[in-house]
Structures are given as structure tokens and as C-alpha cells.
Motif scaffolding. Structure first.
Motif, PDB file in Angstrom:
ATOM      1  N   MET A 250      22.198   6.327 -11.937  1.00 38.30           N
ATOM      2  CA  MET A 250      20.925   5.603 -12.150  1.00 38.30           C
ATOM      3  C   MET A 250      19.535   6.378 -12.515  1.00 38.30           C
ATOM      4  SD  MET A 250      19.807   1.975 -10.796  1.00 38.30           S
ATOM      5  CE  MET A 250      18.233   1.112 -11.100  1.00 38.30           C
ATOM      6  N   ASN A 251      19.226   5.796 -13.757  1.00 37.05           N
ATOM      7  CA  ASN A 251      17.656   7.110 -13.296  1.00 37.05           C
ATOM      8  C   ASN A 251      17.322   6.213 -12.900  1.00 37.05           C
ATOM      9  OD1 ASN A 251      15.569   8.830 -14.368  1.00 37.05           O
ATOM     10  ND2 ASN A 251      15.859   7.841 -16.588  1.00 37.05           N
ATOM     11  N   ASP A 252      15.619   6.303 -11.361  1.00 42.13           N
ATOM     12  CA  ASP A 252      15.049   5.838 -10.967  1.00 42.13           C
ATOM     13  C   ASP A 252      13.775   6.225 -11.458  1.00 42.13           C
ATOM     14  OD1 ASP A 252      16.403   4.933  -9.118  1.00 42.13           O
ATOM     15  OD2 ASP A 252      16.539   6.403  -8.026  1.00 42.13           O
ATOM     16  N   ARG A 253      14.045   7.174 -12.691  1.00 40.02           N
ATOM     17  CA  ARG A 253      12.105   7.418 -13.001  1.00 40.02           C
ATOM     18  C   ARG A 253      11.846   6.309 -13.969  1.00 40.02           C
ATOM     19  NH1 ARG A 253      12.085  13.958 -14.665  1.00 40.02           N
ATOM     20  NH2 ARG A 253      12.532  14.749 -12.004  1.00 40.02           N
ATOM     21  N   VAL A 254      10.422   5.859 -14.302  1.00 39.49           N
ATOM     22  CA  VAL A 254       9.497   4.405 -14.879  1.00 39.49           C
ATOM     23  C   VAL A 254       9.208   5.360 -15.418  1.00 39.49           C
ATOM     24  CG1 VAL A 254       9.294   2.215 -14.750  1.00 39.49           C
ATOM     25  CG2 VAL A 254      11.228   3.024 -13.475  1.00 39.49           C
ATOM     26  N   THR A 255       9.025   4.890 -16.695  1.00 42.62           N
ATOM     27  CA  THR A 255       7.604   5.207 -17.569  1.00 42.62           C
ATOM     28  C   THR A 255       6.488   4.211 -16.618  1.00 42.62           C
ATOM     29  OG1 THR A 255       8.587   5.702 -19.649  1.00 42.62           O
ATOM     30  CG2 THR A 255       5.922   5.218 -19.790  1.00 42.62           C
ATOM     31  N   PRO A 256       5.245   5.232 -16.503  1.00 42.24           N
ATOM     32  CA  PRO A 256       4.020   3.897 -15.368  1.00 42.24           C
ATOM     33  C   PRO A 256       3.133   3.447 -16.621  1.00 42.24           C
ATOM     34  CG  PRO A 256       3.583   6.889 -15.131  1.00 42.24           C
ATOM     35  CD  PRO A 256       4.812   6.133 -16.094  1.00 42.24           C
ATOM     36  N   PRO A 257       2.943   2.053 -16.028  1.00 45.86           N
ATOM     37  CA  PRO A 257       1.837   1.475 -17.100  1.00 45.86           C
ATOM     38  C   PRO A 257       1.220   1.904 -17.553  1.00 45.86           C
ATOM     39  CG  PRO A 257       2.570  -0.104 -15.349  1.00 45.86           C
ATOM     40  CD  PRO A 257       2.998   1.635 -15.256  1.00 45.86           C
ATOM     41  N   ILE A 258       0.317   1.942 -18.570  1.00 41.35           N
ATOM     42  CA  ILE A 258      -0.986   2.528 -19.348  1.00 41.35           C
ATOM     43  C   ILE A 258      -2.222   1.496 -19.327  1.00 41.35           C
ATOM     44  CG2 ILE A 258      -2.093   4.025 -20.687  1.00 41.35           C
ATOM     45  CD1 ILE A 258       0.276   5.613 -21.408  1.00 41.35           C
ATOM     46  N   HIS A 259      -2.833   1.666 -18.912  1.00 42.27           N
ATOM     47  CA  HIS A 259      -4.079   0.640 -18.507  1.00 42.27           C
ATOM     48  C   HIS A 259      -5.285   1.394 -19.809  1.00 42.27           C
ATOM     49  CE1 HIS A 259      -2.052  -1.999 -16.925  1.00 42.27           C
ATOM     50  NE2 HIS A 259      -1.323  -1.170 -15.489  1.00 42.27           N
ATOM     51  N   ALA A 260      -5.272   0.182 -20.818  1.00 43.00           N
ATOM     52  CA  ALA A 260      -6.734   0.560 -21.654  1.00 43.00           C
ATOM     53  C   ALA A 260      -8.091  -0.049 -20.532  1.00 43.00           C
ATOM     54  CB  ALA A 260      -6.675   0.050 -22.622  1.00 43.00           C
ATOM     55  N   LEU A 261      -9.090   1.299 -20.233  1.00 44.31           N
ATOM     56  CA  LEU A 261     -10.207   0.362 -19.635  1.00 44.31           C
ATOM     57  C   LEU A 261     -11.473   0.639 -20.703  1.00 44.31           C
ATOM     58  CD1 LEU A 261     -10.157   2.815 -16.388  1.00 44.31           C
ATOM     59  CD2 LEU A 261      -9.634   0.798 -16.734  1.00 44.31           C
ATOM     60  N   PRO A 262     -12.367  -0.286 -20.523  1.00 41.81           N
ATOM     61  CA  PRO A 262     -13.736  -1.293 -21.397  1.00 41.81           C
ATOM     62  C   PRO A 262     -14.136   0.259 -21.729  1.00 41.81           C
ATOM     63  CG  PRO A 262     -13.265  -2.464 -19.820  1.00 41.81           C
ATOM     64  CD  PRO A 262     -11.941  -1.432 -19.321  1.00 41.81           C
ATOM     65  N   ASP A 263     -14.667   1.175 -20.843  1.00 46.31           N
ATOM     66  CA  ASP A 263     -15.186   2.665 -20.952  1.00 46.31           C
ATOM     67  C   ASP A 263     -14.455   3.599 -22.092  1.00 46.31           C
ATOM     68  OD1 ASP A 263     -13.475   2.885 -19.174  1.00 46.31           O
ATOM     69  OD2 ASP A 263     -14.989   3.656 -17.828  1.00 46.31           O
ATOM     70  N   GLY A 264     -13.228   3.130 -22.124  1.00 42.75           N
ATOM     71  CA  GLY A 264     -13.013   4.325 -22.945  1.00 42.75           C
ATOM     72  C   GLY A 264     -11.675   5.007 -22.805  1.00 42.75           C
ATOM     73  N   GLU A 265     -11.425   4.868 -21.213  1.00 47.79           N
ATOM     74  CA  GLU A 265     -10.892   5.791 -20.334  1.00 47.79           C
ATOM     75  C   GLU A 265      -9.338   4.756 -20.432  1.00 47.79           C
ATOM     76  OE1 GLU A 265     -13.881   8.120 -17.940  1.00 47.79           O
ATOM     77  OE2 GLU A 265     -12.575   6.442 -16.677  1.00 47.79           O
ATOM     78  N   ALA A 266      -8.705   5.415 -20.044  1.00 49.01           N
ATOM     79  CA  ALA A 266      -7.087   5.153 -19.881  1.00 49.01           C
ATOM     80  C   ALA A 266      -6.454   5.342 -18.435  1.00 49.01           C
ATOM     81  CB  ALA A 266      -6.237   5.732 -21.031  1.00 49.01           C
ATOM     82  N   GLU A 267      -6.297   4.151 -17.214  1.00 38.92           N
ATOM     83  CA  GLU A 267      -5.724   4.521 -16.473  1.00 38.92           C
ATOM     84  C   GLU A 267      -4.204   4.264 -16.117  1.00 38.92           C
ATOM     85  OE1 GLU A 267      -7.578   1.895 -12.884  1.00 38.92           O
ATOM     86  OE2 GLU A 267      -5.642   0.892 -13.036  1.00 38.92           O
ATOM     87  N   VAL A 268      -3.647   4.606 -15.794  1.00 36.98           N
ATOM     88  CA  VAL A 268      -1.857   5.608 -15.193  1.00 36.98           C
ATOM     89  C   VAL A 268      -1.809   5.585 -13.904  1.00 36.98           C
ATOM     90  CG1 VAL A 268       0.167   6.689 -15.487  1.00 36.98           C
ATOM     91  CG2 VAL A 268      -1.947   7.057 -17.471  1.00 36.98           C
ATOM     92  N   ALA A 269      -0.766   4.095 -13.489  1.00 35.46           N
ATOM     93  CA  ALA A 269      -1.239   4.377 -11.696  1.00 35.46           C
ATOM     94  C   ALA A 269       0.271   5.274 -11.491  1.00 35.46           C
ATOM     95  CB  ALA A 269      -0.780   3.271 -11.683  1.00 35.46           C
ATOM     96  N   VAL A 270       0.469   5.889 -10.631  1.00 35.71           N
ATOM     97  CA  VAL A 270       1.352   7.355 -10.708  1.00 35.71           C
ATOM     98  C   VAL A 270       1.829   7.809  -9.051  1.00 35.71           C
ATOM     99  CG1 VAL A 270       1.438   8.920 -12.975  1.00 35.71           C
ATOM    100  CG2 VAL A 270       0.259   9.547 -10.591  1.00 35.71           C
ATOM    101  N   VAL A 271       2.732   8.111  -8.720  1.00 34.27           N
ATOM    102  CA  VAL A 271       3.392   8.104  -7.081  1.00 34.27           C
ATOM    103  C   VAL A 271       3.198  10.071  -7.048  1.00 34.27           C
ATOM    104  CG1 VAL A 271       4.247   7.785  -5.831  1.00 34.27           C
ATOM    105  CG2 VAL A 271       4.515   6.013  -6.912  1.00 34.27           C
ATOM    106  N   LEU A 272       2.919  10.739  -5.872  1.00 31.25           N
ATOM    107  CA  LEU A 272       2.765  11.921  -6.039  1.00 31.25           C
ATOM    108  C   LEU A 272       3.352  11.593  -5.032  1.00 31.25           C
ATOM    109  CD1 LEU A 272      -0.821  12.942  -7.639  1.00 31.25           C
ATOM    110  CD2 LEU A 272       1.925  12.857  -8.640  1.00 31.25           C
ATOM    111  N   ARG A 273       4.451  13.448  -4.537  1.00 29.37           N
ATOM    112  CA  ARG A 273       4.701  13.613  -3.294  1.00 29.37           C
ATOM    113  C   ARG A 273       4.152  14.604  -3.080  1.00 29.37           C
ATOM    114  NH1 ARG A 273      11.675  12.266  -2.118  1.00 29.37           N
ATOM    115  NH2 ARG A 273       9.751  12.762  -0.511  1.00 29.37           N
TER     116      ARG A 273
END
Length: 107
Positions: free
Chosen positions: A1-24
Motif C-alpha cells: 500500500m502506498n502511504d503517500r498522500v497528495t496534501p490538500p492545497i488551500h488558496a488564501l485571500p491574500d493570493g498565496e497558497a497553503e500546503v500542509a506537509v509533514v517533514l522528518r
């Protein structure tokens, strides 16, 4: 099973984007980020989270070639050097597909 999941990307009102990631990261890197957060907090005169320090560091580094405004070409694209492979350039769709496959771990 592949544990990798594409993180959701959220558009922010100021024109930027937010991506939640987990880093080791090694503790040494976490300590450096903490130092960066401390420096940034003293500049901004308020508490700063590690998330903010990472975002600030990513914004303050040289932007990637694909992130440049339209019409502005990096030197390597505008004038290829002799060290570049003689293979014909791949279409952007192929490059994007390969990047997505690498991210998803299916390449």
C-alpha cells in the motif's frame, strides 16, 4: 500500500497558497529553524512559530525558474549552454506528469 498522500492545497485571500506537509528532520535542522524563528521574532517584535520561520525562509530564497513571472525567462532557458543534453526538450505536460509521479511515488 502506498502511504503517500497528495496534501490538500488551500488558496488564501491574500493570493498565496497553503500546503500542509509533514517533514522528518534531524534535530540539528530543527534547532537551526528555531534560531531562524528567534531572529525573525526579534525583527518583527513578536513571537514567531517554526511554521512562520520556514515560510519566511522559503520566501526569502531565490524563486524557482518555473515561478518567475510570465515573459521572464531564466538564462539557462533563454540561452542553453553546451553542457545541456542534446535531447529535444520534453513538452511541459510530460514534465508536469513526471513531477507528479515523482511526488506520488509512482515513478
Amino acid at each position: 500500500m502506498n502511504d503517500r498522500v497528495t496534501p490538500p492545497i488551500h488558496a488564501l485571500p491574500d493570493g498565496e497558497a497553503e500546503v500542509a506537509v509533514v517533514l522528518r528532520l534531524p534535530w540539528e535542522d530543527v534547532a537551526r529553524l528555531g534560531q531562524d524563528a528567534g531572529r525573525l521574532a526579534s525583527q518583527m517584535q513578536r513571537p514567531v512559530t517554526l511554521d512562520e520561520a520556514v515560510s519566511h525562509r522559503l520566501r526569502s530564497t531565490r524563486p524557482a525558474a518555473h515561478a518567475k513571472p510570465a515573459g521572464e525567462q531564466p538564462a539557462a532557458v533563454a540561452a542553453p549552454s553546451a553542457s545541456v543534453s542534446s535531447l529535444p526538450p520534453r513538452p511541459p505536460a510530460d514534465q508536469a506528469r513526471q513531477a507528479i509521479e515523482r511526488i506520488n511515488g509512482s515513478a
